[in-house]
Design an enzyme around this catalytic site. Structure first.
Site, PDB file in Angstrom:
ATOM      1  N   ASP A 455       1.028  -0.782  -0.186  1.00  0.00           N
ATOM      2  CA  ASP A 455      -0.184   0.200  -0.058  1.00  0.00           C
ATOM      3  C   ASP A 455       0.639   1.526   0.152  1.00  0.00           C
ATOM      4  OD1 ASP A 455      -2.437   1.642  -0.235  1.00  0.00           O
ATOM      5  OD2 ASP A 455      -3.322   0.104   1.923  1.00  0.00           O
ATOM      6  N   ASP A 519     -10.595   1.661  -3.442  1.00  0.00           N
ATOM      7  CA  ASP A 519     -11.124   0.985  -2.001  1.00  0.00           C
ATOM      8  C   ASP A 519     -12.992   0.934  -2.054  1.00  0.00           C
ATOM      9  OD1 ASP A 519      -8.891   0.974  -1.118  1.00  0.00           O
ATOM     10  OD2 ASP A 519      -8.764   2.886   0.605  1.00  0.00           O
TER      11      ASP A 519
HETATM   12  C1  DGJ Z   1      -5.912   1.701   1.930  1.00  0.00           C
HETATM   13  C2  DGJ Z   1      -6.450   0.957   1.207  1.00  0.00           C
HETATM   14  O1  DGJ Z   1      -6.821   1.055  -0.138  1.00  0.00           O
HETATM   15  C3  DGJ Z   1      -7.362  -0.752   2.053  1.00  0.00           C
HETATM   16  O2  DGJ Z   1      -7.965  -0.869   0.609  1.00  0.00           O
HETATM   17  C4  DGJ Z   1      -6.468  -1.197   3.440  1.00  0.00           C
HETATM   18  O3  DGJ Z   1      -5.279  -1.997   2.652  1.00  0.00           O
HETATM   19  C5  DGJ Z   1      -5.925   0.049   3.553  1.00  0.00           C
HETATM   20  N1  DGJ Z   1      -5.297   1.359   3.344  1.00  0.00           N
HETATM   21  C6  DGJ Z   1      -5.492  -0.195   5.335  1.00  0.00           C
HETATM   22  O4  DGJ Z   1      -4.958   0.831   6.036  1.00  0.00           O
END
Ligand code: DGJ
Length: 726
Positions: A455, A519
């Protein structure tokens, strides 16, 4: 050599070197093997203009009267005197061509610069172009910009680019091409949620499957610009460049800078032809997850823990979740954020890449064993490029935070604003880079981890190393981290996630194995996000998850079938506490997982088709297998998707393009099926079309021209259609 002609998959690139400059004569439709004497293209000279024919240079420059954005800008730093802010007078020195590749070297000995351009026209018609500039002079040369651009034909009159934000990435916007420059700037220090994955010019009204299109993509994960530059003489260039900060790249004598690659595709059959060129390139890479027409390890069904448990990490809960996932048919279990030291929420812990002993007294092994003993792979979330102030690593190395000041914030330097309570770690600092490498390397060595969800959750705005702009170096250092970790752990797959889909580009995809598109697991939003992400990135590389019944990011509620059908046309997974999914809904989910497993070979290797449907409340998209391997198998899978209500009383006939015209198919609506929990919600009519209950038999040409009457779908519902070749 006077002329260079590269040809592949319906595309030609013709260059001439007659004028002494590398001129792009044509990038577009295949011209066949014979070209006329290109002298016929000599342009007339109008009043009040340069008294010479102006070439559309591979490196457009003022010295050949290009009054648009020059490809090369910079100046010498000598004796306190700045150079001139025009490019140079580059003239061809050598052209070396081999097969469908060429290296063209142009130089200006007065300016002390050489630019070497490498071009490759790949088998599927995708053109790859990059330039390297070398400082041949005896003083430092500050490079301000080196752009990769290509001319588009005069019949390109419209532009399409993509924009977005968190949870709404990659939505299209269109405008006419007019005189002037349309620039999309990304100053996020990462690719950006709003970054235009593709920059396309086309003939009037070009669509999914009609019109001529010229499109470019800049393979870079740092600051960048993409633009269409249309100057007074009627010509338009499209392309892009890395956006360099002040004095970010200073070339010492003998030093070089190489641009990110520009990938460019031409299609005479709308945007689907552009996707074909990109998909073909992705799939031809030896390290592609499914090279050689889909051979290789199938993309496993994923369960990601984020929307299931968030930071609530507890071994027994997670083992129950793993149990439930395995029972459903999940093949990869990914533990998301929350497992490392101090990480109980998003305020602390980033940078301390040690398993949290207070939560995991025996490390991750008990969970990993539970996962692997149930036949699943184990994946782990990391965010290596970031730190929280509340972390041991920042307490011991405050100077590792990227910022505008030379001093650390502990010594009076200014901290950049926080974003999700976090800062960027200075990977340009070799010690910080090594620390991060060592920590991730140790995690991979000490644990049975097959997959990293990598990430990157913030823009990098005030980005400096030792008082100089450093996005360029930071981006390269991050790439190096991926590359070195991949080298050390060749079997480990990496997913590129960045607050959802803020780092989707061919630079990051060169070193990772899938992207997290957004997300947002709301299926309605995902239909658009995935459609436009899929313009460039093939479905096997685009993660799509079935989220909870009511979306956590939009509060919309959708039936399982709509969520599942949406995730089907990607790399399928779930992000949901599936322990609570019971009864008929669980049976439906299982059936769906089996359906994905049955058809993933097709979805991840076939040709993507998106119909131009007149009713804007409907989308029809699908994947068609290669003609050779069709008979008796599932030859295509389509989804008819309703995104809203329509004025039309009934859907009527929908034509299905992209099938083999001379093959005969059995068409069946296979999901949701009559026994499924939400089947009754999907349709809204007294009597569905007659063919729906037992299927229909028709030829590809008939289906493309006449179509089939489709059932009226309720809004935000979808139907999977299977085509078997007879
Ligand atoms: C942002 C990501 O896009 C999510 O899927 C998740 O992994 C969160 N971060 C975790 O902090």
């Amino acid at each position: 050599m006077d002329t260079l002609h590269l040809r592949s998959a319906g595309t030609s690139l013709v260059m001439s070197f007659d004028s002494g400059e590398a001129e792009v004569i044509h990038w577009g439709a295949d011209l066949g093997s014979t070209l006329p004497d290109l002298a016929i293209l000599g342009e007339p000279v109008p009043h009040s203009a340069i008294d010479a024919t102006v070439p559309a240079g591979l490196l457009p420059q003022a010295s050949s009267s290009w009054r648009g954005r020059p490809a090369l800008r910079g100046h010498r730093l000598a004796d306190g005197v700045s150079g001139l802010d025009f490019s140079a007078r580059l003239r061809v020195v050598t052209v070396n061509a081999e097969g469908n590749s060429a290296v063209i070297v142009q130089a200006d000995s007065d300016a002390g610069l050489t630019v070497s351009s490498s071009l490759a026209l790949h088998d599927g018609g995708l053109l790859e172009l990059r330039h390297t500039v070398t400082n041949d002079g005896s003083t430092p040369y500050q490079l301000d910009e080196l752009a990769t651009v290509l001319p588009v034909a005069p019949d390109a009159v419209e532009l399409l680019d993509l924009t977005g934000r968190w949870c709404r990435e990659r939505h299209p916007q269109r405008r006419p091409i007019q005189q002037g420059t349309w620039v999309r700037t990304g100053r996020h220090g990462r690719t950006g949620h709003d970054s235009s994955l593709l920059f396309a010019a086309g003939t009037a009204g070009f669509g999914n499957r009609h019109g001529k299109v010229w499109a470019t993509h800049l393979a870079w994960s740092g600051n960048h610009e993409q633009f269409a530059d249309s100057i007074g003489d009627g010509r338009t260039m499209i392309g892009g460049s890395e956006l360099l900060g002040p004095a970010e790249v200073i070339l010492e004598p003998g030093a070089s800078y190489t641009t990110p690659a520009l990938f460019a595709a031409y299609s005479d059959r709308g945007l689907d032809g552009i996707s074909e060129a990109f998909y073909s390139w992705f799939r031809s890479r030896p390290h592609h997850v499914l090279p050689a027409g889909g051979a290789g390890k199938p993309r496993p069904v994923v369960l990601n823990t984020w929307e299931a448990v968030y930071f609530d990490h507890n071994l027994s809960t997670l083992i129950e979740l793993a149990d439930s996932a395995a029972e459903l048919g999940v093949e990869r279990f990914v533990l998301d954020d929350g497992w490392f030291r101090g990480r109980r929420d998003d305020h602390a812990g980033l940078g301390d890449w040690y398993v949290d002993e207070s939560l995991w007294p025996d490390g991750l092994t008990p969970l990993i064993d539970a996962v692997t003993s149930r036949g699943m792979e184990f994946g782990l979330w990391v965010e290596p490029e970031m730190v929280n102030l509340d972390s041991d690593i920042v307490r011991s190395h405050p100077e590792w935070i990227v910022g505008p000041s030379v001093q650390s914030y502990k010594d009076g330097g200014r901290l950049p604003l926080e974003w999700r309570n976090q800062h960027v770690i200075d990977l340009v600092n070799p010690d910080a880079w090594q620390y991060i490498f060592d920590r991730v390397d140790a995690l991979l060595r000490e644990n049975n981890i097959s997959y990293l969800k990598w990430d990157q959750n913030r823009d990098q705005l005030e980005h400096g190393h030792a008082g100089r702009s450093s996005v360029h170096e930071q981006t390269l250092a991050a790439y190096r981290l991926f590359d070195e970790l991949k080298k050390a752990h060749p079997g480990v797959e990496i997913e590129s996630c960045s607050s959802g889909g803020a780092r989707v580009d061919l630079g990051i995809l060169e070193r990772t194995d899938r992207i997290w598109a957004s997300d947002c697991n709301d299926a309605l939003e995902r239909q658009t996000i995935q459609r436009w992400t899929g313009l460039v990135v093939p479905p096997e590389l685009v993660g799509g998850h079935v989220g909870p019944t009511t979306s956590h990011t939009t509060a919309r509620t959708h039936d399982l079938s709509f969520r599942a059908i949406t995730a089907l046309f990607g790399h399928f997974g779930m992000e949901w506490d599936v322990r609570g999914v019971q009864g008929a809904e669980r049976e439906e989910l299982k059936r769906f997982i089996a359906l994905y497993k049955e058809h993933r070979g097709l979805i991840h290797s076939g040709r993507m088709v998106r119909a131009d449907v007149a009713d804007t409340s409907l989308m029809l998209h699908g994947v068609v297998a290669d003609a050779e391997s069709l008979k008796g198998t599932t030859a295509a899978l389509f989804a008819l998707v309703s995104t809203g209500t329509s004025f039309a009383e009934q859907t009527g006939r929908i034509t299905i393009p992209g099938l083999e015209p001379d093959l005969t198919y059995r068409v069946e609506a296979i999901f949701p099926a009559p026994g499924d929990a939400d089947h009754g919600h999907t349709f809204t009519q007294v009597r569905p079309p007659a063919w729906l209950s037992n299927g229909a038999v028709a030829g590809g040409r008939f289906l493309a021209e006449v179509g089939l009457p489709m059932p009226n779908l309720n809004p935000e519902h979808a139907l999977v259609l299977r085509f078997t070749a007879l």
